[in-house]
Design a protein around this motif. Structure first.
Motif, mmCIF file in Angstrom:
data_model
loop_
_atom_site.group_PDB
_atom_site.id
_atom_site.type_symbol
_atom_site.label_atom_id
_atom_site.label_comp_id
_atom_site.label_asym_id
_atom_site.label_seq_id
_atom_site.Cartn_x
_atom_site.Cartn_y
_atom_site.Cartn_z
ATOM 1 N N HIS A 125 35.503 32.421 39.010
ATOM 2 C CA HIS A 125 34.835 33.080 40.130
ATOM 3 C C HIS A 125 35.355 32.533 41.459
ATOM 4 N N CYS A 137 38.788 38.568 46.286
ATOM 5 C CA CYS A 137 38.007 39.474 45.444
ATOM 6 C C CYS A 137 36.528 39.345 45.808
ATOM 7 N N PHE A 170 32.417 41.352 41.067
ATOM 8 C CA PHE A 170 32.626 40.643 39.803
ATOM 9 C C PHE A 170 31.742 41.195 38.701
ATOM 10 N N GLN A 227 27.174 44.299 37.809
ATOM 11 C CA GLN A 227 28.327 44.038 38.673
ATOM 12 C C GLN A 227 27.745 43.473 39.961
ATOM 13 N N LEU A 265 38.997 33.669 42.160
ATOM 14 C CA LEU A 265 39.010 35.082 42.543
ATOM 15 C C LEU A 265 38.509 35.256 43.977
ATOM 16 N N THR A 266 37.487 34.480 44.333
ATOM 17 C CA THR A 266 36.942 34.564 45.687
ATOM 18 C C THR A 266 37.975 34.114 46.716
ATOM 19 N N VAL A 270 34.603 37.766 33.955
ATOM 20 C CA VAL A 270 34.430 36.486 34.658
ATOM 21 C C VAL A 270 33.378 35.662 33.915
#
Ligand code: C2E
Ligand code: CA
Ligand code: CA
Ligand code: CA
Length: 279
Positions: free
Chosen positions: A244, A252, A255, A46, A247-248, A238
């Protein structure tokens, strides 16, 4: 009478007989695997917003002599039905805590958290809390690095009992993540009552993020919800830079997925990421 005949016919359907046989083999094999201690724990990294490893999820593997690597999706539900999830779950927790102790001896790895999947059957047991505390004491693992992954479906009944179990463990420092968030029977009202630390966005939402506006909307909403409740949020599954990136942009910061590393033996997971950190 007709109905009865049909029922009998069905029972002797060779397909069903096959299913019954293979289920019995599965049960025998599972018991044997527990006895032989032949399960393995894989670890999936993670990472944070910079791609640095912040933890891992422990995922069980069953190397089977004739079936190959049996997927947990295949044997965990069966193990739950026949009660074998209890010894298996115990082994997973004990192994995970032993791993945490090894990591605690390294100045970089000591900050890693290890997420462990907990089955509803396990969590419902009255001695669940006692069991975890005993494992923590016996191994000497730091409870603040252990993150238990619960699913929404196990939070449906006896909310008071669940809160009290979580609170006892929480008081010792144990962390909680709500796995597969958004796929179960979420009730937003329980979110504020449960002593959670993290929501985990299910991979089914992440998968089609870029093509399905509904998945994109759900994902953004979960991230905003987590933040407004003061919870961490992590996206699972992801696989691409585009996911990615999306989400960023939605805020977030944690990941997990093939983009950062597949589940593997512990050495494999660490080698890739320690190299990343050293330059
Ligand atoms: P889960 O907890 O939702 O775990 C995530 C699953 O997604 C894992 O499958 C993982 O290998 C897979 N995955 C990770 N990254 C990606 C990705 O980028 N793309 C795709 N397509 N998949 C990805 P796995 O290891 O086969 O485990 C399946 C399920 O079995 C887990 O789902 C969990 O519910 C259960 N499980 C695994 N280990 C344990 C365990 O020790 N105890 C219990 N009770 N359940 C376990
Ligand atoms: Ca999980
Ligand atoms: Ca999940
Ligand atoms: Ca899942």
């Amino acid at each position: 009478a007709k109905r009865h005949e049909q029922h009998n016919l069905c029972f002797f359907d060779p397909g069903i007989q096959d299913a019954v046989n293979s289920r019995m083999n599965l049960e025998t094999d599972l018991r044997q695997a527990i006895q032989d201690n032949s399960f393995k724990l894989y670890y999936q990294p993670q990472v944070d917003h910079q791609g640095c490893i912040i933890g891992a999820e422990a995922l069980i593997r069953w190397p089977h002599p004739t079936r190959g690597m049996v997927s947990p999706a295949e044997f965990i539900p069966a193990a739950e039905q026949i009660g074998l999830i209890l010894p298996i779950g115990h082994w997973v927790l004990e192994s995970a805590c032993q791993q945490l102790v090894l990591w605690s001896k390294d100045s970089v790895l000591e900050k890693m958290t290890l997420a462990v999947n907990v089955s509803a059957v396990q969590f419902r047991k009255t001695d669940f809390v006692k069991q975890i505390l005993a494992i923590l004491d016996r191994t000497g693992a730091n409870p603040k690095r252990l993150k238990l992954e619960l699913t929404e479906s196990m939070l449906l009944h006896d909310l008071e009992g669940i809160i009290s179990k979580m609170a006892t463990l929480k008081a010792r420092g144990v962390l909680f993540s709500l796995d597969d968030f958004g796929t179960g029977y979420s009730s937003l009202s329980y979110l504020k009552r449960l002593p959670l630390d993290q929501l985990k966005i299910d991979q089914s939402f992440v998968r089609d993020l870029l093509t399905d506006p509904n998945d994109a909307a759900i994902t953004s909403t979960i991230i905003a919800l987590a933040h407004s409740l003061g919870l961490e949020v992590i996206a699972e599954g992801v696989e691409t830079e585009a996911q990615h990136h999306f989400l960023t942009t939605q805020g977030c910061r944690a990941f997990q997925g093939y983009l950062f590393g597949k589940p593997g033996p512990v050495e494999q997971v660490l080698s890739r990421h320690i190299i990343t950190q050293s330059h």
